[in-house]
Each structure stands twice: as C-alpha cells, then as structure tokens.
Motif scaffolding. Structure first.
Motif, PDB file in Angstrom:
ATOM      1  N   ASN A   1      -5.205  -1.813  -0.817  1.00 22.35           N
ATOM      2  CA  ASN A   1      -6.028  -0.253   0.344  1.00 22.35           C
ATOM      3  C   ASN A   1      -5.407  -0.814   1.342  1.00 22.35           C
ATOM      4  OD1 ASN A   1      -8.086  -1.932   1.191  1.00 22.35           O
ATOM      5  ND2 ASN A   1      -9.108  -0.800  -0.610  1.00 22.35           N
ATOM      6  N   GLN A   2      -5.551   0.875   2.425  1.00 23.38           N
ATOM      7  CA  GLN A   2      -5.279   0.252   3.576  1.00 23.38           C
ATOM      8  C   GLN A   2      -6.577  -0.633   4.488  1.00 23.38           C
ATOM      9  OE1 GLN A   2      -2.888   2.061   5.843  1.00 23.38           O
ATOM     10  NE2 GLN A   2      -3.176   0.181   7.005  1.00 23.38           N
ATOM     11  N   GLU A   3      -7.202  -0.552   3.899  1.00 22.87           N
ATOM     12  CA  GLU A   3      -8.359  -1.355   5.062  1.00 22.87           C
ATOM     13  C   GLU A   3      -8.145  -3.192   4.289  1.00 22.87           C
ATOM     14  OE1 GLU A   3     -13.227  -3.061   3.869  1.00 22.87           O
ATOM     15  OE2 GLU A   3     -12.435  -0.680   3.440  1.00 22.87           O
ATOM     16  N   ASP A   4      -7.294  -3.896   3.294  1.00 17.76           N
ATOM     17  CA  ASP A   4      -7.083  -4.661   2.443  1.00 17.76           C
ATOM     18  C   ASP A   4      -5.847  -4.872   3.306  1.00 17.76           C
ATOM     19  OD1 ASP A   4      -8.649  -5.050   0.608  1.00 17.76           O
ATOM     20  OD2 ASP A   4      -7.863  -3.731  -0.635  1.00 17.76           O
ATOM     21  N   LEU A   5      -4.586  -4.200   3.931  1.00 17.91           N
ATOM     22  CA  LEU A   5      -3.547  -4.591   4.605  1.00 17.91           C
ATOM     23  C   LEU A   5      -3.966  -4.900   6.364  1.00 17.91           C
ATOM     24  CD1 LEU A   5      -0.901  -1.408   3.635  1.00 17.91           C
ATOM     25  CD2 LEU A   5      -1.141  -3.929   3.394  1.00 17.91           C
ATOM     26  N   ASN A   6      -4.902  -3.988   6.247  1.00 18.00           N
ATOM     27  CA  ASN A   6      -5.551  -4.025   8.694  1.00 18.00           C
ATOM     28  C   ASN A   6      -6.023  -5.404   8.575  1.00 18.00           C
ATOM     29  OD1 ASN A   6      -4.580  -1.410   8.562  1.00 18.00           O
ATOM     30  ND2 ASN A   6      -6.843  -0.499   8.423  1.00 18.00           N
ATOM     31  N   TRP A   7      -6.851  -6.088   6.990  1.00 17.56           N
ATOM     32  CA  TRP A   7      -7.269  -7.038   7.227  1.00 17.56           C
ATOM     33  C   TRP A   7      -6.889  -7.945   6.995  1.00 17.56           C
ATOM     34  CZ3 TRP A   7      -7.368 -11.307   3.444  1.00 17.56           C
ATOM     35  CH2 TRP A   7      -8.367 -12.040   4.074  1.00 17.56           C
ATOM     36  N   LEU A   8      -5.317  -8.026   6.495  1.00 15.30           N
ATOM     37  CA  LEU A   8      -3.653  -9.187   6.036  1.00 15.30           C
ATOM     38  C   LEU A   8      -3.529  -9.333   6.929  1.00 15.30           C
ATOM     39  CD1 LEU A   8      -3.344  -7.919   1.869  1.00 15.30           C
ATOM     40  CD2 LEU A   8      -4.707 -10.016   3.274  1.00 15.30           C
ATOM     41  N   PHE A   9      -3.342  -7.686   7.959  1.00 16.18           N
ATOM     42  CA  PHE A   9      -2.711  -7.961   9.417  1.00 16.18           C
ATOM     43  C   PHE A   9      -3.184  -9.149  10.152  1.00 16.18           C
ATOM     44  CE2 PHE A   9      -0.474  -3.320   8.710  1.00 16.18           C
ATOM     45  CZ  PHE A   9       0.651  -4.556   7.290  1.00 16.18           C
ATOM     46  N   SER A  10      -4.600  -8.208  10.793  1.00 18.67           N
ATOM     47  CA  SER A  10      -5.433  -9.044  11.831  1.00 18.67           C
ATOM     48  C   SER A  10      -4.922 -10.935  10.661  1.00 18.67           C
ATOM     49  CB  SER A  10      -6.644  -8.551  11.672  1.00 18.67           C
ATOM     50  OG  SER A  10      -7.536  -9.654  11.817  1.00 18.67           O
ATOM     51  N   LYS A  11      -5.634 -11.256   9.662  1.00 15.82           N
ATOM     52  CA  LYS A  11      -5.036 -12.478   9.848  1.00 15.82           C
ATOM     53  C   LYS A  11      -4.297 -13.319   9.459  1.00 15.82           C
ATOM     54  CE  LYS A  11      -9.163 -13.495   7.927  1.00 15.82           C
ATOM     55  NZ  LYS A  11      -9.931 -14.818   8.743  1.00 15.82           N
ATOM     56  N   ALA A  12      -2.826 -12.595   9.435  1.00 13.73           N
ATOM     57  CA  ALA A  12      -1.832 -12.934   9.726  1.00 13.73           C
ATOM     58  C   ALA A  12      -1.295 -13.099  11.135  1.00 13.73           C
ATOM     59  CB  ALA A  12      -0.759 -11.727   8.854  1.00 13.73           C
ATOM     60  N   GLU A  13      -1.419 -11.975  12.112  1.00 19.60           N
ATOM     61  CA  GLU A  13      -0.999 -12.321  13.853  1.00 19.60           C
ATOM     62  C   GLU A  13      -2.259 -13.138  14.423  1.00 19.60           C
ATOM     63  OE1 GLU A  13      -1.892  -8.921  17.428  1.00 19.60           O
ATOM     64  OE2 GLU A  13      -1.112  -7.800  15.066  1.00 19.60           O
ATOM     65  N   ASP A  14      -3.609 -13.663  13.546  1.00 17.32           N
ATOM     66  CA  ASP A  14      -4.262 -14.811  13.997  1.00 17.32           C
ATOM     67  C   ASP A  14      -3.794 -15.736  13.742  1.00 17.32           C
ATOM     68  OD1 ASP A  14      -6.084 -12.887  14.931  1.00 17.32           O
ATOM     69  OD2 ASP A  14      -7.679 -12.780  13.255  1.00 17.32           O
ATOM     70  N   SER A  15      -3.069 -16.286  12.580  1.00 15.51           N
ATOM     71  CA  SER A  15      -2.471 -17.514  12.353  1.00 15.51           C
ATOM     72  C   SER A  15      -0.968 -17.790  13.057  1.00 15.51           C
ATOM     73  CB  SER A  15      -2.090 -17.268  10.943  1.00 15.51           C
ATOM     74  OG  SER A  15      -3.548 -16.836  10.697  1.00 15.51           O
ATOM     75  N   GLY A  16      -1.087 -16.429  13.728  1.00 10.09           N
ATOM     76  CA  GLY A  16       0.699 -16.302  14.560  1.00 10.09           C
ATOM     77  C   GLY A  16       1.388 -16.210  13.473  1.00 10.09           C
ATOM     78  N   PHE A  17       1.628 -15.135  12.542  1.00  9.20           N
ATOM     79  CA  PHE A  17       2.770 -14.554  11.544  1.00  9.20           C
ATOM     80  C   PHE A  17       2.581 -13.266  11.898  1.00  9.20           C
ATOM     81  CE2 PHE A  17       1.784 -18.452   9.254  1.00  9.20           C
ATOM     82  CZ  PHE A  17       2.764 -19.004   9.056  1.00  9.20           C
TER      83      PHE A  17
ATOM     84  N   GLY B   1       4.631  -7.460   3.935  1.00 10.92           N
ATOM     85  CA  GLY B   1       6.134  -7.728   3.768  1.00 10.92           C
ATOM     86  C   GLY B   1       7.368  -7.876   3.619  1.00 10.92           C
ATOM     87  N   SER B   2       7.174  -8.431   4.367  1.00 15.12           N
ATOM     88  CA  SER B   2       8.212  -9.894   4.353  1.00 15.12           C
ATOM     89  C   SER B   2       8.899 -11.607   3.500  1.00 15.12           C
ATOM     90  CB  SER B   2       8.860 -10.736   5.956  1.00 15.12           C
ATOM     91  OG  SER B   2       9.378 -11.473   6.313  1.00 15.12           O
ATOM     92  N   LEU B   3       9.159 -10.932   3.035  1.00 21.08           N
ATOM     93  CA  LEU B   3       9.386 -12.570   1.784  1.00 21.08           C
ATOM     94  C   LEU B   3      10.350 -13.084   2.569  1.00 21.08           C
ATOM     95  CD1 LEU B   3      10.911 -10.335  -1.408  1.00 21.08           C
ATOM     96  CD2 LEU B   3       8.667 -11.272  -1.206  1.00 21.08           C
ATOM     97  N   ASP B   4      10.505 -13.281   3.712  1.00 19.15           N
ATOM     98  CA  ASP B   4      11.517 -14.600   4.232  1.00 19.15           C
ATOM     99  C   ASP B   4      10.452 -14.260   4.971  1.00 19.15           C
ATOM    100  OD1 ASP B   4      13.395 -16.476   5.113  1.00 19.15           O
ATOM    101  OD2 ASP B   4      14.804 -14.823   6.215  1.00 19.15           O
ATOM    102  N   CYS B   5       9.696 -16.154   5.373  1.00 20.10           N
ATOM    103  CA  CYS B   5       9.091 -16.328   6.105  1.00 20.10           C
ATOM    104  C   CYS B   5       9.557 -17.944   6.551  1.00 20.10           C
ATOM    105  CB  CYS B   5       7.567 -16.593   5.697  1.00 20.10           C
ATOM    106  SG  CYS B   5       7.099 -14.183   5.817  1.00 20.10           S
ATOM    107  N   MET B   6      10.606 -18.336   5.676  1.00 17.45           N
ATOM    108  CA  MET B   6      11.176 -19.596   6.192  1.00 17.45           C
ATOM    109  C   MET B   6      11.217 -20.085   6.900  1.00 17.45           C
ATOM    110  SD  MET B   6      10.803 -19.939   2.316  1.00 17.45           S
ATOM    111  CE  MET B   6      10.984 -21.544   2.325  1.00 17.45           C
ATOM    112  N   HIS B   7      11.644 -19.502   8.253  1.00 16.88           N
ATOM    113  CA  HIS B   7      11.644 -20.104   9.711  1.00 16.88           C
ATOM    114  C   HIS B   7      10.545 -20.380  10.402  1.00 16.88           C
ATOM    115  CE1 HIS B   7      10.761 -16.133   9.922  1.00 16.88           C
ATOM    116  NE2 HIS B   7      10.438 -16.436  11.230  1.00 16.88           N
ATOM    117  N   TRP B   8       9.210 -20.497   9.472  1.00 11.41           N
ATOM    118  CA  TRP B   8       7.979 -20.949  10.207  1.00 11.41           C
ATOM    119  C   TRP B   8       7.717 -21.749   9.521  1.00 11.41           C
ATOM    120  CZ3 TRP B   8       5.450 -18.030  13.262  1.00 11.41           C
ATOM    121  CH2 TRP B   8       6.000 -16.976  13.791  1.00 11.41           C
ATOM    122  N   ASP B   9       7.399 -23.212  10.696  1.00 14.05           N
ATOM    123  CA  ASP B   9       6.471 -24.055  10.079  1.00 14.05           C
ATOM    124  C   ASP B   9       5.488 -24.374   9.657  1.00 14.05           C
ATOM    125  OD1 ASP B   9       9.342 -25.802  11.329  1.00 14.05           O
ATOM    126  OD2 ASP B   9       8.607 -25.788  13.203  1.00 14.05           O
ATOM    127  N   TRP B  10       5.111 -24.986   8.723  1.00 10.41           N
ATOM    128  CA  TRP B  10       3.384 -25.258   8.081  1.00 10.41           C
ATOM    129  C   TRP B  10       3.235 -26.299   7.740  1.00 10.41           C
ATOM    130  CZ3 TRP B  10       2.889 -22.942   2.445  1.00 10.41           C
ATOM    131  CH2 TRP B  10       1.336 -23.131   1.804  1.00 10.41           C
TER     132      TRP B  10
END
Length: 154
Positions: A116-132, A137-146
């Motif tokens: 839901n929108q609350e879940d998406l907001n939390w995921l967006f926040s977590k992804a941004e905090d982690s540098g992603f 919605g992106s299937l191609d995150c292969m260019h990131w070093d993990w």
C-alpha cells in the motif's frame, strides 16, 4: 547415517561447525532454519519423518529442508544431492517442489502482497537511505556494488 552426520555437523549442541559456518553454508542463521523447519512441518505432513515400505525411517525433516535450501542457495541440480544427501533425483525434485509450495502457503499473507502507499513510502525511504533511490519498480539494479552480496550471487 546421513541424518546423523547432518545433525552432528550442524545442529547438535557440540556440532562440528560453528554458527558462522552454518550461516555461510546455509545462507541463514540456525534459528531461522529451525523456524522454517517448524513452520513447514506444521503445515505440510511431507516434512514429517515417516517409515518407508521396508519399515525403515525415511528422510528426516532436517534432510529434506537442507536439500531444498542447498538446491536454491547454490543452484545445485537435483541429481547432485545423491552424493551428499543420499537422495534420488526424484526425491530431491519432489522435496524442492513441496518446500516452495509450503513456504508460499505459510508466508504469502505476510510477505507476498501488493504494497500500500504507506509500505511504498517506507520502502522509498529505506532505499534512499541505503543509496538506492528510485529502486522500487526497477528490475535492473545490477550496476550497483553490493558489498554484502553472497558469494554464490556474484
């Protein structure tokens, strides 16, 4: 004998391998494995030990879950489990299928739902905090070093 070796190596109190060895081998902590084992045993009778037609004990729940996880974690073909787990190709395939179906049945309501929108907001926040940023919605995150990527996935 295979069950006894598995238990002595990883699950008994004075096991051969350490918790860190277990985590490296199974790609999870022992308590997570035990949680999965209890859940699949509770839901699916396939994961309870039975006697075969010769009245000998069949494969233990630990053996079945271990075989399924090893096939998934390492991409091992089902016919390779004969050497390490004494399971036939058919039994390994059946075990993997039963395990996957059971995991979906057990965890779908908690983990497999449309966010839901609350879940998406939390995921967006977590992804941004982690540098992603913009990862949802992106299937191609292969260019990131993990740096914590498991070796098998590199």
């Amino acid at each position: 004998m295979t069950h006894a070796n598995l238990m002595n190596n990883y699950f008994n109190p004075n096991s051969v391998y350490t918790e860190e060895d277990f985590r490296r081998c199974f790609r999870m902590r022992c308590h997570v494995f035990e949680h999965l084992l209890r859940d699949v045993q509770h839901v699916n009778p396939y994961f309870q030990q039975k006697r075969n037609k010769a009245c000998r004990p069949g494969f233990s729940p630990h053996q079945k879950v271990t075989a399924a996880l090893r096939m998934m974690a390492y991409g091992s073909p089902d016919d390779s489990m004969d050497e390490t787990h004494d399971m036939s190709e058919f039994t390994c395939f059946d075990t993997l299928e039963q395990f996957c179906d059971t995991i979906v049945q057990v965890f779908k309501d908690k983990y497999l739902y449309e966010p839901n929108q609350e879940d998406l907001n939390w995921l967006f926040s977590k992804a941004e905090d982690s540098g992603f940023p913009g990862m949802i919605g992106s299937l191609d995150c292969m260019h990131w070093d993990w740096k914590n990527c498991p070796i098998g996935w590199q």
